[in-house]
Design an enzyme around this catalytic site. Sequence first.
Site, PDB file in Angstrom:
ATOM      1  N   ASP A 175       3.602 -11.726   8.417  1.00 43.15           N
ATOM      2  CA  ASP A 175       2.147 -11.572   8.487  1.00 43.15           C
ATOM      3  C   ASP A 175       1.712 -11.655   9.941  1.00 43.15           C
ATOM      4  O   ASP A 175       2.401 -12.267  10.775  1.00 43.15           O
ATOM      5  CB  ASP A 175       1.438 -12.652   7.667  1.00 43.15           C
TER       6      ASP A 175
ATOM      7  N   ASN B  23       3.054  -3.999   2.350  1.00 45.11           N
ATOM      8  CA  ASN B  23       1.810  -4.397   1.683  1.00 45.11           C
ATOM      9  C   ASN B  23       0.637  -4.625   2.631  1.00 45.11           C
ATOM     10  O   ASN B  23      -0.518  -4.528   2.213  1.00 45.11           O
ATOM     11  CB  ASN B  23       2.078  -5.681   0.882  1.00 45.11           C
TER      12      ASN B  23
ATOM     13  N   SER C  13      -3.657   2.499  -2.624  1.00 48.13           N
ATOM     14  CA  SER C  13      -4.913   2.098  -3.258  1.00 48.13           C
ATOM     15  C   SER C  13      -5.339   3.242  -4.165  1.00 48.13           C
ATOM     16  O   SER C  13      -4.861   4.380  -4.017  1.00 48.13           O
ATOM     17  CB  SER C  13      -5.985   1.858  -2.191  1.00 48.13           C
TER      18      SER C  13
ATOM     19  N   TYR D  14     -10.198   4.266   5.664  1.00 45.78           N
ATOM     20  CA  TYR D  14      -9.492   3.653   4.533  1.00 45.78           C
ATOM     21  C   TYR D  14      -8.929   4.728   3.608  1.00 45.78           C
ATOM     22  O   TYR D  14      -7.749   4.689   3.240  1.00 45.78           O
ATOM     23  CB  TYR D  14     -10.432   2.722   3.768  1.00 45.78           C
TER      24      TYR D  14
ATOM     25  N   LYS E 152      -4.909   5.480   3.172  1.00 46.51           N
ATOM     26  CA  LYS E 152      -4.271   5.250   1.877  1.00 46.51           C
ATOM     27  C   LYS E 152      -3.746   6.551   1.266  1.00 46.51           C
ATOM     28  O   LYS E 152      -2.717   6.542   0.573  1.00 46.51           O
ATOM     29  CB  LYS E 152      -5.242   4.542   0.933  1.00 46.51           C
TER      30      LYS E 152
ATOM     31  N   VAL F 276      -8.768  -5.611  -6.112  1.00 44.63           N
ATOM     32  CA  VAL F 276      -7.946  -6.747  -6.530  1.00 44.63           C
ATOM     33  C   VAL F 276      -8.637  -8.032  -6.082  1.00 44.63           C
ATOM     34  O   VAL F 276      -9.169  -8.107  -4.971  1.00 44.63           O
ATOM     35  CB  VAL F 276      -6.533  -6.669  -5.920  1.00 44.63           C
TER      36      VAL F 276
ATOM     37  N   THR G 210      -8.610 -10.750  -4.373  1.00 45.67           N
ATOM     38  CA  THR G 210      -7.945 -11.457  -3.275  1.00 45.67           C
ATOM     39  C   THR G 210      -8.957 -11.685  -2.158  1.00 45.67           C
ATOM     40  O   THR G 210     -10.081 -11.167  -2.215  1.00 45.67           O
ATOM     41  CB  THR G 210      -6.767 -10.625  -2.722  1.00 45.67           C
TER      42      THR G 210
END
Length: 273
Positions: free
Chosen positions: A37, A102, A155, A173, A177, A206, A208
């Site tokens: 990360d 990811n 996505s 985005y 994706k 999602v 998160t």
Amino acid sequence: MGELDNTVALVTGAARGQGRCHAVALAAEGADIIAIDRCADIESIPYPLATKEDLDETADLVRAAGRQVVTAIADVRSLSDLQAAVRTGTAELGELDIVVANAGVVAIGLTDPTDEQLYRDIVDTNLNGVWHTIAATAPSIISKGRGGSMILTSSMQGLVGRGGDGSAAMFAYAASKHGVVGLMRSAANAYAAHNIRVNSVHPTGVGTPMILNEHMATVFAANPTSDAMAGNLLPVPFVEPEDVANAVVWLAGPKARYITGTALPVDAGHAVM
């Protein structure tokens, strides 16, 4: 005995959210984990990113599942960072079998149509970061010589265009994706002779920290009918990270041994709307 015993999996964006869930789910099936990360914010992104403490917590959860883990702080925007992380992780755990690319960011609600820095940061993370992950990890899987599985997180915005608002944020985005699908298909062809399967997963929104944060709460409150990351056919606003992890574990394992080049929705019917 797990379906992934005696394997090594690398997960980017592993400090929290989907990445953490993927790492823990893979460990529960027997994989040792290289958890990567950035562990720092990106100035243009309007919500806090993960921290070193988050990454340490992921490592603790992997160990609690009975598996070994190596953590590395690396920015997927840097190929050399990822190559160094792969060298460190594989020196301790062995060569790779599974890769989950990811790491990603989003900036819904930032409406400037010409924000070049934001556009570059999103594309550099979500698309270039996936290519860097592929490039840094493929040699390890190939050298191990027993095939493997790469799972790329895209996505539903990588399959549909709904939610576009003319902003640099949403253009970046959707473009990034969609681009992940191109990387997936190209890599599936490139590595098939090595018995490396490459697939992408396509979640709807999602639950998160990417979505459940103060910035997004403000955006949703101001635009309650926005469907940029929602609009599911099934009566749920979001899916859970475990729902995506179930797909990742399946694609990583022997039950999907002949699945490659596939874009797999985990979308609660988002694409049907």
